[in-house]
Design a protein around this motif. Structure first.
Motif, PDB file in Angstrom:
ATOM      1  N   PHE A   5       5.579  47.402 134.979  1.00  0.00           N
ATOM      2  CA  PHE A   5       4.921  47.869 136.202  1.00  0.00           C
ATOM      3  C   PHE A   5       3.458  48.195 135.951  1.00  0.00           C
ATOM      4  CE2 PHE A   5       9.355  48.979 136.996  1.00  0.00           C
ATOM      5  CZ  PHE A   5       9.525  48.387 138.229  1.00  0.00           C
ATOM      6  N   THR A   6       3.055  48.212 134.698  1.00  0.00           N
ATOM      7  CA  THR A   6       1.704  48.647 134.345  1.00  0.00           C
ATOM      8  C   THR A   6       0.722  47.491 134.426  1.00  0.00           C
ATOM      9  OG1 THR A   6       2.193  48.269 132.017  1.00  0.00           O
ATOM     10  CG2 THR A   6       2.586  50.494 132.865  1.00  0.00           C
ATOM     11  N   ASN A   7      -0.400  47.640 133.757  1.00  0.00           N
ATOM     12  CA  ASN A   7      -1.469  46.640 133.837  1.00  0.00           C
ATOM     13  C   ASN A   7      -1.029  45.282 133.296  1.00  0.00           C
ATOM     14  OD1 ASN A   7      -1.818  46.497 130.985  1.00  0.00           O
ATOM     15  ND2 ASN A   7      -3.008  48.371 131.053  1.00  0.00           N
ATOM     16  N   ARG A   8      -1.890  44.306 133.463  1.00  0.00           N
ATOM     17  CA  ARG A   8      -1.572  42.928 133.097  1.00  0.00           C
ATOM     18  C   ARG A   8      -1.922  42.599 131.643  1.00  0.00           C
ATOM     19  NH1 ARG A   8       0.793  39.739 137.314  1.00  0.00           N
ATOM     20  NH2 ARG A   8       0.935  41.234 138.978  1.00  0.00           N
ATOM     21  N   ASN A   9      -2.386  43.579 130.878  1.00  0.00           N
ATOM     22  CA  ASN A   9      -2.667  43.317 129.474  1.00  0.00           C
ATOM     23  C   ASN A   9      -1.354  43.056 128.742  1.00  0.00           C
ATOM     24  OD1 ASN A   9      -5.396  43.783 129.889  1.00  0.00           O
ATOM     25  ND2 ASN A   9      -5.204  45.960 129.431  1.00  0.00           N
ATOM     26  N   LEU A  10      -1.405  42.167 127.763  1.00  0.00           N
ATOM     27  CA  LEU A  10      -0.204  41.863 126.995  1.00  0.00           C
ATOM     28  C   LEU A  10       0.219  43.055 126.150  1.00  0.00           C
ATOM     29  CD1 LEU A  10      -1.011  38.270 125.672  1.00  0.00           C
ATOM     30  CD2 LEU A  10       0.456  38.901 127.591  1.00  0.00           C
ATOM     31  N   THR A  11       1.536  43.246 126.047  1.00  0.00           N
ATOM     32  CA  THR A  11       2.048  44.261 125.128  1.00  0.00           C
ATOM     33  C   THR A  11       2.046  43.662 123.718  1.00  0.00           C
ATOM     34  OG1 THR A  11       4.357  43.562 125.322  1.00  0.00           O
ATOM     35  CG2 THR A  11       3.554  45.223 126.919  1.00  0.00           C
ATOM     36  N   PHE A  12       2.229  44.507 122.736  1.00  0.00           N
ATOM     37  CA  PHE A  12       2.303  44.048 121.345  1.00  0.00           C
ATOM     38  C   PHE A  12       3.422  43.017 121.194  1.00  0.00           C
ATOM     39  CE2 PHE A  12       4.276  44.477 117.147  1.00  0.00           C
ATOM     40  CZ  PHE A  12       3.206  44.146 116.331  1.00  0.00           C
ATOM     41  N   GLU A  13       4.591  43.321 121.790  1.00  0.00           N
ATOM     42  CA  GLU A  13       5.741  42.418 121.689  1.00  0.00           C
ATOM     43  C   GLU A  13       5.456  41.061 122.329  1.00  0.00           C
ATOM     44  OE1 GLU A  13       5.896  45.503 122.950  1.00  0.00           O
ATOM     45  OE2 GLU A  13       7.205  46.636 121.610  1.00  0.00           O
ATOM     46  N   GLU A  14       4.806  41.089 123.506  1.00  0.00           N
ATOM     47  CA  GLU A  14       4.472  39.832 124.184  1.00  0.00           C
ATOM     48  C   GLU A  14       3.492  39.006 123.351  1.00  0.00           C
ATOM     49  OE1 GLU A  14       5.119  41.457 128.748  1.00  0.00           O
ATOM     50  OE2 GLU A  14       3.114  41.459 127.879  1.00  0.00           O
ATOM     51  N   GLU A  15       2.503  39.667 122.767  1.00  0.00           N
ATOM     52  CA  GLU A  15       1.548  38.964 121.903  1.00  0.00           C
ATOM     53  C   GLU A  15       2.268  38.304 120.739  1.00  0.00           C
ATOM     54  OE1 GLU A  15      -1.534  41.613 120.581  1.00  0.00           O
ATOM     55  OE2 GLU A  15      -2.367  41.848 122.591  1.00  0.00           O
ATOM     56  N   LYS A  16       3.205  39.024 120.126  1.00  0.00           N
ATOM     57  CA  LYS A  16       3.938  38.500 118.977  1.00  0.00           C
ATOM     58  C   LYS A  16       4.838  37.325 119.373  1.00  0.00           C
ATOM     59  CE  LYS A  16       2.199  40.872 115.732  1.00  0.00           C
ATOM     60  NZ  LYS A  16       1.337  40.180 114.776  1.00  0.00           N
ATOM     61  N   LEU A  17       5.460  37.386 120.550  1.00  0.00           N
ATOM     62  CA  LEU A  17       6.288  36.270 121.019  1.00  0.00           C
ATOM     63  C   LEU A  17       5.442  35.019 121.254  1.00  0.00           C
ATOM     64  CD1 LEU A  17       8.680  38.113 123.507  1.00  0.00           C
ATOM     65  CD2 LEU A  17       9.354  36.916 121.410  1.00  0.00           C
ATOM     66  N   ILE A  18       4.283  35.191 121.879  1.00  0.00           N
ATOM     67  CA  ILE A  18       3.379  34.062 122.121  1.00  0.00           C
ATOM     68  C   ILE A  18       2.879  33.489 120.800  1.00  0.00           C
ATOM     69  CG2 ILE A  18       1.118  33.432 123.067  1.00  0.00           C
ATOM     70  CD1 ILE A  18       1.742  35.426 125.385  1.00  0.00           C
ATOM     71  N   GLU A  19       2.530  34.371 119.882  1.00  0.00           N
ATOM     72  CA  GLU A  19       2.042  33.946 118.568  1.00  0.00           C
ATOM     73  C   GLU A  19       3.137  33.185 117.802  1.00  0.00           C
ATOM     74  OE1 GLU A  19       1.216  36.526 114.667  1.00  0.00           O
ATOM     75  OE2 GLU A  19      -0.125  37.028 116.336  1.00  0.00           O
ATOM     76  N   ALA A  20       4.365  33.695 117.814  1.00  0.00           N
ATOM     77  CA  ALA A  20       5.472  33.041 117.107  1.00  0.00           C
ATOM     78  C   ALA A  20       5.761  31.671 117.714  1.00  0.00           C
ATOM     79  CB  ALA A  20       6.715  33.918 117.143  1.00  0.00           C
ATOM     80  N   ILE A  77       5.302  35.435 132.625  1.00  0.00           N
ATOM     81  CA  ILE A  77       5.580  35.365 134.055  1.00  0.00           C
ATOM     82  C   ILE A  77       5.913  36.788 134.488  1.00  0.00           C
ATOM     83  CG2 ILE A  77       7.049  34.400 135.860  1.00  0.00           C
ATOM     84  CD1 ILE A  77       7.685  32.122 133.758  1.00  0.00           C
ATOM     85  N   HIS A  78       5.152  37.315 135.429  1.00  0.00           N
ATOM     86  CA  HIS A  78       5.367  38.692 135.879  1.00  0.00           C
ATOM     87  C   HIS A  78       6.427  38.710 136.987  1.00  0.00           C
ATOM     88  CE1 HIS A  78       2.094  40.382 133.533  1.00  0.00           C
ATOM     89  NE2 HIS A  78       1.451  39.262 133.810  1.00  0.00           N
ATOM     90  N   ALA A  79       7.512  39.436 136.734  1.00  0.00           N
ATOM     91  CA  ALA A  79       8.611  39.506 137.703  1.00  0.00           C
ATOM     92  C   ALA A  79       8.151  40.079 139.038  1.00  0.00           C
ATOM     93  CB  ALA A  79       9.757  40.336 137.136  1.00  0.00           C
ATOM     94  N   LEU A  80       7.157  40.964 139.004  1.00  0.00           N
ATOM     95  CA  LEU A  80       6.674  41.552 140.256  1.00  0.00           C
ATOM     96  C   LEU A  80       5.966  40.525 141.139  1.00  0.00           C
ATOM     97  CD1 LEU A  80       5.394  45.041 139.047  1.00  0.00           C
ATOM     98  CD2 LEU A  80       7.551  44.482 140.181  1.00  0.00           C
ATOM     99  N   ASP A  81       5.597  39.383 140.563  1.00  0.00           N
ATOM    100  CA  ASP A  81       4.988  38.298 141.337  1.00  0.00           C
ATOM    101  C   ASP A  81       6.037  37.353 141.928  1.00  0.00           C
ATOM    102  OD1 ASP A  81       2.478  39.257 140.720  1.00  0.00           O
ATOM    103  OD2 ASP A  81       2.187  37.875 139.032  1.00  0.00           O
ATOM    104  N   CYS A  82       7.293  37.552 141.550  1.00  0.00           N
ATOM    105  CA  CYS A  82       8.367  36.655 141.970  1.00  0.00           C
ATOM    106  C   CYS A  82       9.017  37.138 143.257  1.00  0.00           C
ATOM    107  CB  CYS A  82       9.421  36.547 140.880  1.00  0.00           C
ATOM    108  SG  CYS A  82       8.807  35.800 139.362  1.00  0.00           S
TER     109      CYS A  82
END
Length: 123
Positions: free
Chosen positions: A10-25, A36-41
């Motif tokens: 629900f917070t800002n659109r900056n990536l979380t640490f976990e999201e950054e790591k998933l994208i990096e992996a 994909i932000h669920a709040l946009d769906c």
């Protein structure tokens, strides 16, 4: 492979640490990942229509979806989005039925006990 990471934040659109790591992996293994932000769906239901849209466009085409289901508020509503995506044939790392069981402690313990796993005494 195109990987979608469905964020329920629900917070800002900056990536979380976990999201950054998933994208990096994903990138390290030659795959493309997107948030994909669920709040946009939006789930559109009608007599002959039943689709999920994201920012008024069809849900992004992905080979697999990783739901980051960190939701407490309105869990049934959030799960409906996942169930509909599953109905549309989108492959998920953690299917909605698994998430529903994990979000409900009593349900999870009941499933563990039925599978013969030891569980702690719970009141």
């Amino acid at each position: 492979m195109k990987i979608g990471i469905l964020s329920f934040r629900f917070t800002n659109r900056n990536l979380t640490f976990e999201e950054e790591k998933l994208i990096e992996a994903a990138a390290q293994h030659g795959h493309e990942a997107c948030i994909i932000h669920a709040l946009d769906c939006r789930l559109r239901l009608g007599s002959h229509e039943r689709n999920v849209f994201c920012q008024d466009r069809p849900f992004p085409q992905v080979d697999i979806l990783i739901p980051r289901a960190r939701f407490i508020d309105q869990p049934e509503l959030r799960l409906m989005l996942l169930y509909e995506l599953e109905r549309q044939g989108i492959c998920m790392l953690n299917p909605p039925a698994s998430i529903a069981s994990a979000k409900n402690k009593i349900k999870a313990l009941t499933l563990f006990k039925a599978a013969g796993l030891p569980i702690p005494r719970t009141v």
